[in-house]
Design a protein around this motif. Sequence first.
Motif, PDB file in Angstrom:
ATOM      1  N   PHE A  64      -2.599   2.325  -7.655  1.00  0.00           N
ATOM      2  CA  PHE A  64      -1.441   2.721  -8.465  1.00  0.00           C
ATOM      3  C   PHE A  64      -1.959   3.243  -9.793  1.00  0.00           C
ATOM      4  O   PHE A  64      -2.794   2.609 -10.440  1.00  0.00           O
ATOM      5  CB  PHE A  64      -0.495   1.542  -8.721  1.00  0.00           C
ATOM      6  CG  PHE A  64       0.629   1.859  -9.679  1.00  0.00           C
ATOM      7  CD1 PHE A  64       1.825   2.383  -9.221  1.00  0.00           C
ATOM      8  CD2 PHE A  64       0.474   1.652 -11.048  1.00  0.00           C
ATOM      9  CE1 PHE A  64       2.862   2.697 -10.110  1.00  0.00           C
ATOM     10  CE2 PHE A  64       1.492   1.960 -11.943  1.00  0.00           C
ATOM     11  CZ  PHE A  64       2.683   2.486 -11.477  1.00  0.00           C
ATOM     12  N   ASN A 119       5.960  -7.818  -4.615  1.00  0.00           N
ATOM     13  CA  ASN A 119       5.235  -7.870  -3.349  1.00  0.00           C
ATOM     14  C   ASN A 119       3.751  -8.197  -3.486  1.00  0.00           C
ATOM     15  O   ASN A 119       3.092  -8.512  -2.492  1.00  0.00           O
ATOM     16  CB  ASN A 119       5.333  -6.506  -2.641  1.00  0.00           C
ATOM     17  CG  ASN A 119       6.700  -6.250  -2.045  1.00  0.00           C
ATOM     18  OD1 ASN A 119       7.157  -7.011  -1.194  1.00  0.00           O
ATOM     19  ND2 ASN A 119       7.358  -5.183  -2.474  1.00  0.00           N
ATOM     20  N   LEU A 120       3.228  -8.125  -4.704  1.00  0.00           N
ATOM     21  CA  LEU A 120       1.784  -8.091  -4.871  1.00  0.00           C
ATOM     22  C   LEU A 120       1.092  -9.364  -4.391  1.00  0.00           C
ATOM     23  O   LEU A 120       0.088  -9.304  -3.661  1.00  0.00           O
ATOM     24  CB  LEU A 120       1.444  -7.807  -6.338  1.00  0.00           C
ATOM     25  CG  LEU A 120       0.019  -7.324  -6.638  1.00  0.00           C
ATOM     26  CD1 LEU A 120      -0.395  -6.185  -5.719  1.00  0.00           C
ATOM     27  CD2 LEU A 120      -0.084  -6.881  -8.104  1.00  0.00           C
ATOM     28  N   TYR A 171       7.998  -3.158   0.798  1.00  0.00           N
ATOM     29  CA  TYR A 171       7.111  -3.977   1.625  1.00  0.00           C
ATOM     30  C   TYR A 171       7.075  -3.462   3.059  1.00  0.00           C
ATOM     31  O   TYR A 171       5.998  -3.372   3.682  1.00  0.00           O
ATOM     32  CB  TYR A 171       7.577  -5.435   1.603  1.00  0.00           C
ATOM     33  CG  TYR A 171       6.704  -6.361   2.419  1.00  0.00           C
ATOM     34  CD1 TYR A 171       5.479  -6.799   1.933  1.00  0.00           C
ATOM     35  CD2 TYR A 171       7.111  -6.779   3.692  1.00  0.00           C
ATOM     36  CE1 TYR A 171       4.667  -7.640   2.689  1.00  0.00           C
ATOM     37  CE2 TYR A 171       6.306  -7.622   4.448  1.00  0.00           C
ATOM     38  CZ  TYR A 171       5.096  -8.042   3.945  1.00  0.00           C
ATOM     39  OH  TYR A 171       4.292  -8.872   4.692  1.00  0.00           O
ATOM     40  N   LEU A 179       0.388   3.831  -4.015  1.00  0.00           N
ATOM     41  CA  LEU A 179       1.760   3.345  -4.170  1.00  0.00           C
ATOM     42  C   LEU A 179       2.489   4.149  -5.246  1.00  0.00           C
ATOM     43  O   LEU A 179       2.006   4.260  -6.376  1.00  0.00           O
ATOM     44  CB  LEU A 179       1.751   1.864  -4.558  1.00  0.00           C
ATOM     45  CG  LEU A 179       1.035   0.904  -3.594  1.00  0.00           C
ATOM     46  CD1 LEU A 179       1.138  -0.524  -4.114  1.00  0.00           C
ATOM     47  CD2 LEU A 179       1.615   1.012  -2.195  1.00  0.00           C
ATOM     48  N   ILE A 222       6.507  -3.444  -7.035  1.00  0.00           N
ATOM     49  CA  ILE A 222       5.111  -3.767  -6.724  1.00  0.00           C
ATOM     50  C   ILE A 222       4.823  -5.230  -7.053  1.00  0.00           C
ATOM     51  O   ILE A 222       4.226  -5.963  -6.254  1.00  0.00           O
ATOM     52  CB  ILE A 222       4.154  -2.831  -7.485  1.00  0.00           C
ATOM     53  CG1 ILE A 222       4.284  -1.395  -6.940  1.00  0.00           C
ATOM     54  CG2 ILE A 222       2.718  -3.310  -7.373  1.00  0.00           C
ATOM     55  CD1 ILE A 222       3.457  -0.370  -7.694  1.00  0.00           C
ATOM     56  N   CYS A 258      -5.962  -4.332  -4.353  1.00  0.00           N
ATOM     57  CA  CYS A 258      -5.161  -3.393  -5.141  1.00  0.00           C
ATOM     58  C   CYS A 258      -5.873  -3.109  -6.456  1.00  0.00           C
ATOM     59  O   CYS A 258      -6.454  -4.011  -7.071  1.00  0.00           O
ATOM     60  CB  CYS A 258      -3.768  -3.972  -5.407  1.00  0.00           C
ATOM     61  SG  CYS A 258      -2.616  -2.802  -6.157  1.00  0.00           S
TER      62      CYS A 258
END
Length: 486
Positions: free
Chosen positions: A299, A315-316, A432, A373, A312, A326
Amino acid sequence: MSNILFVTSEVFPLIKTGGLADVAASLPRALMKLKHNVRILLPGYASVMKAAAGDVKKVAVLDVDGESVTLWRTFLPGTRVLVWLVDAPGFSEREGNPYCGPDGFDWPDNAQRFLLFAKVARLVALNQAGLDWPVDVVHCNDWQTGMVPALLAQDSVRPATVFTIHNLAYRGLFSWDTFASLGLPHDLWHMERLEFYGQFSFMKGGLVYADRITTVSPSYAQEIQTPEAGNGLDGLLRYRQSALSGILNGIDADEWNPGTDKHIAQMYTRRTLNHKLKNKMALQERNGLAVSEQPLLGFIGRLVDQKGIDLILDNLSQLLTEGCQCIILGSGMKDYEQQLLQLAQQYPQQLSVTIGYNESLAHQIEAGADIFLMPSAYEPCGLNQLYSLRYGTLPVVHAVGGLRDSVIDFAEPSQTDATGFMFYQYTAHGLYTAIQRALTVFQDKKIWRMLQNNGMGKDLSWHQSARKYEQLYSELLITSSPHPSS
């Protein structure tokens, strides 16, 4: 062949806060390749004057309502694009962000600064600045230049005007007291002109008075005519819909080219796509992540609500515990920055967070990540999904604006033209689900390679978009007043 004055508040690499700077650097170059004469007018911010020092030439000294303004000539680094810098104390004697102070709040004299900039643009456009360069089209960008069409509309003989909306959320709003202090004609304070629900808007200057209005994707041109995305200006935009069009941005295909990119660990092309893995491993190693073949999500962007950073974050933790990595590069709201940094401490080998902006790291993320993302709540155009396609990094995007126009969703196994993954409901679950679809396809190397090749094979350069702007200018010049000669 036309003389085009491109008026902008930022241009890469001289000054950049967002995508406008990239557009302002690339579109003029693409138009020059089509044999047009393009010159950029830019505020001479302190950082810009320092960056251009030693490569500038004084070309004019103007008296603008009693204030002395110096125009300097320079060139956009590495190009033949001529840039005129507007050197006035409000710009050149102020360090830092072009729009706001160290406290994060807008400079209190932004209206005065950018009105002065607009007045200089008017003089240049009317060939009254001693530059001996008659202008055919004045192309203005975002609220900082919105007063240029409004001022030029007072002149009976003037160039044609185009106003491009890069982000309608930033409308350049100021109070009645500020309006009254600027010495503008009183009749501009009217709901059909600059007045906006008790304030006045620089953006409205462009929307009301420009001959043509463009925005940076076809879908966004439609979305901003609705109350949901119109930011209170949808009625005006519906009224002017015959003058409104959407032209998708391109990218600088020389700057963003994995085959020649000196920022990345290993250059690669569609034919040598296996080398992309070397960039992933280098990215992991440089940023403290475990060097592995785990799916790596990237990202790059502002850490603000518009960019979907809340989705984000929702869900991270789950994604990291499920075996994803990530890497995030950006800055913005302090709360989001703190949440991300805390998660990075909790998952040091799974999550890397860099607060701020780093051009080299941005290139490395595009080259090294598997999935990019971009779950924006709204996105006028977006550039990072285009960079991602170019680098074989498959984007996961919310189906809005330029994201909808530039990414083809992989909806079924038999599909052969897809380039990424979309979600349609703006929820954490929607994001997600789209990521999970991407992760499933990631396990099938043959299909994944097909999607990568699809994206990398697209012509994402400015050539096609520049042709559309050229057509728009031609239509304008057929019907507009002749440009002034003195």
